[in-house]
Write a protein that holds these residues in place. Structure first.
Motif, PDB file in Angstrom:
ATOM      1  N   GLN A  99     -10.943  25.279 -31.695  1.00 18.71           N
ATOM      2  CA  GLN A  99      -9.233  24.586 -31.003  1.00 18.71           C
ATOM      3  C   GLN A  99      -9.329  23.162 -31.447  1.00 18.71           C
ATOM      4  N   VAL A 106      -3.942  18.955 -23.212  1.00 19.11           N
ATOM      5  CA  VAL A 106      -4.063  20.790 -23.174  1.00 19.11           C
ATOM      6  C   VAL A 106      -4.378  20.549 -24.686  1.00 19.11           C
ATOM      7  N   GLY A 150      -4.698  23.681 -28.440  1.00 20.99           N
ATOM      8  CA  GLY A 150      -4.415  24.999 -28.780  1.00 20.99           C
ATOM      9  C   GLY A 150      -5.135  25.612 -29.127  1.00 20.99           C
ATOM     10  N   GLY A 179      -4.092  27.238 -18.540  1.00 21.91           N
ATOM     11  CA  GLY A 179      -3.607  28.076 -19.819  1.00 21.91           C
ATOM     12  C   GLY A 179      -2.657  29.595 -19.628  1.00 21.91           C
ATOM     13  N   GLY A 213       1.920  29.757 -24.159  1.00 26.05           N
ATOM     14  CA  GLY A 213       2.019  28.331 -23.977  1.00 26.05           C
ATOM     15  C   GLY A 213       2.340  27.135 -23.251  1.00 26.05           C
ATOM     16  N   GLY A 258      -4.224  20.636 -30.090  1.00 21.70           N
ATOM     17  CA  GLY A 258      -3.863  20.265 -28.433  1.00 21.70           C
ATOM     18  C   GLY A 258      -3.220  18.847 -28.597  1.00 21.70           C
ATOM     19  N   ARG A 311      -2.188  28.581 -25.405  1.00 25.15           N
ATOM     20  CA  ARG A 311      -2.750  27.370 -24.581  1.00 25.15           C
ATOM     21  C   ARG A 311      -4.184  27.169 -23.353  1.00 25.15           C
TER      22      ARG A 311
END
Length: 349
Positions: free
Chosen positions: A60, A36, A38, A305, A309, A64, A342
């Motif tokens: 990003q 994943v 963030g 996502g 979150g 993650g 996310r």
């Protein structure tokens, strides 16, 4: 997928934290590791902002990690980025749509700006193993390009203004030669105020158009046959634009079925199996807050996502929350706070 100019700058993630697994994950129905990503947090006004990457999209980098299912444990990874290729054990600064079918190369976009002119994108083909790259396509002045799909038939790229609304194009590029041509049927006809293709599945591109007057707009969801250029309107709305959220195993689109409610929850997703043939999608585990990033489909289903979150998995049984990842430090805990955003960075392996 939608091109977005919002983004954020790398923030260190912290020690491993427990995510909250769903009933399906807890029962052992899922047993894999999901990458994943963030989003880098925007800087306060007046301070240097690293929240947007060199391509004009969300940064990003470093936000993650991995969620282990069914345990639901989240492990941050400092070198994380938009996509993780398990085959190469590498994080990449592009979405999965920009990765070649054999996963040996990907397409990277960079914006350049000269003397106050509008940013212009150049696309580069990058070798995953060596990082060697060469210029593949230069967008017209003031235009940016985003990859919708890297397929065996070519690289499908949306081209649009880098400064705001304007004409858009859908082009296909030969990765071997760089030759490019406009996709038949993708041109914007007279009387259309907005038209853009945002997703590709199989032999079809999906897009959104706005027709009519400003006071009485009509929103259309379109399917373009990439083989013969046939264009079909699959759904119309008089209240909101229609965008593809993801696809099912048969390539049918998952679509926003209603305006977003006051609390930010997207509670009425539908599956379109044919023009105007919609099936409501059951949502289990809470409210689905549609987020940034693009969906990832694998043998488990379609991963999404969210803006709070949480990580979701769509299967024939519906959309289910499988985990909730703690926000980055400094978050407000409110819906759509950027500390919690996310996206899914690759298949669950």
């Amino acid at each position: 997928m939608l091109a977005s100019a919002c983004g954020g700058a790398p923030t260190a993630n912290h020690s491993p934290a427990g995510a909250t697994p769903s009933a399906a994950a807890a029962s052992g129905a899922l047993s894999c590791r999901l990458p994943v990503a963030g989003f880098v947090i925007s800087a306060p006004k007046g301070q240097p902002d690293n929240s947007v990457g060199p391509d004009g999209q969300d940064n990003q980098k470093g936000t993650g990690g991995f969620v282990d299912l069914p345990a639901g444990t989240f492990t941050p990874t400092k070198d994380s980025d938009r996509t993780y290729l398990a085959s190469a054990k590498q994080w990449l600064p592009v979405t999965m749509q920009a990765v070649s079918p054999d996963q040996r190369s990907y397409v990277l976009s960079r914006l350049s700006q000269h003397s106050g002119s509008a940013p212009t994108a150049t696309l580069y083909l990058v070798n995953v193993a060596t990082k060697a790259e060469h210029a593949l396509f230069a967008a017209p002045d003031g235009q940016m390009g985003f990859v919708l799909a890297f397929t065996s038939k070519g690289i499908y790229v949306g081209v649009l203004s880098s400064t705001g609304p304007g004409a858009t194009e859908l082009r296909v590029i030969d990765p071997a030669t760089g030759a490019t041509h406009l996709v038949a049927g993708s041109q914007t006809p007279p009387g259309v105020s907005y038209s853009v293709f945002t997703a590709i599945s199989g032999d079809f591109a999906w897009g959104t158009r706005i027709t009519g007057s400003q006071a009485h707009p009509s929103y259309e969801l379109l399917r373009l046959n990439l083989t013969d250029g046939t264009l079909v309107v699959w759904k119309r709305s008089a209240t909101m634009p229609l965008f593809v959220v993801g696809f099912d195993a048969d390539g049918h689109p998952i679509v926003n079925g209603a305006p977003i409610s006051a609390d930010g929850a997207q509670s009425n997703l539908v599956l379109l199996s044919a023009p105007d043939q919609t099936t409501p999608i059951a949502i289990r585990g809470g409210a689905f807050l549609q987020g940034r990033g693009t969906p990832v489909r694998d043998a488990h289903g379609t991963w999404l996502g969210s803006a709070d979150g949480s990580i979701w998995l769509y299967t024939a049984a519906g959309l289910e929350k499988v985990a909730t990842i703690p926000p980055q430090p400094g978050g407000s805990g409110q819906p759509y706070d950027q500390h919690a955003w996310r996206s899914v960075a690759g298949p669950c392996f």
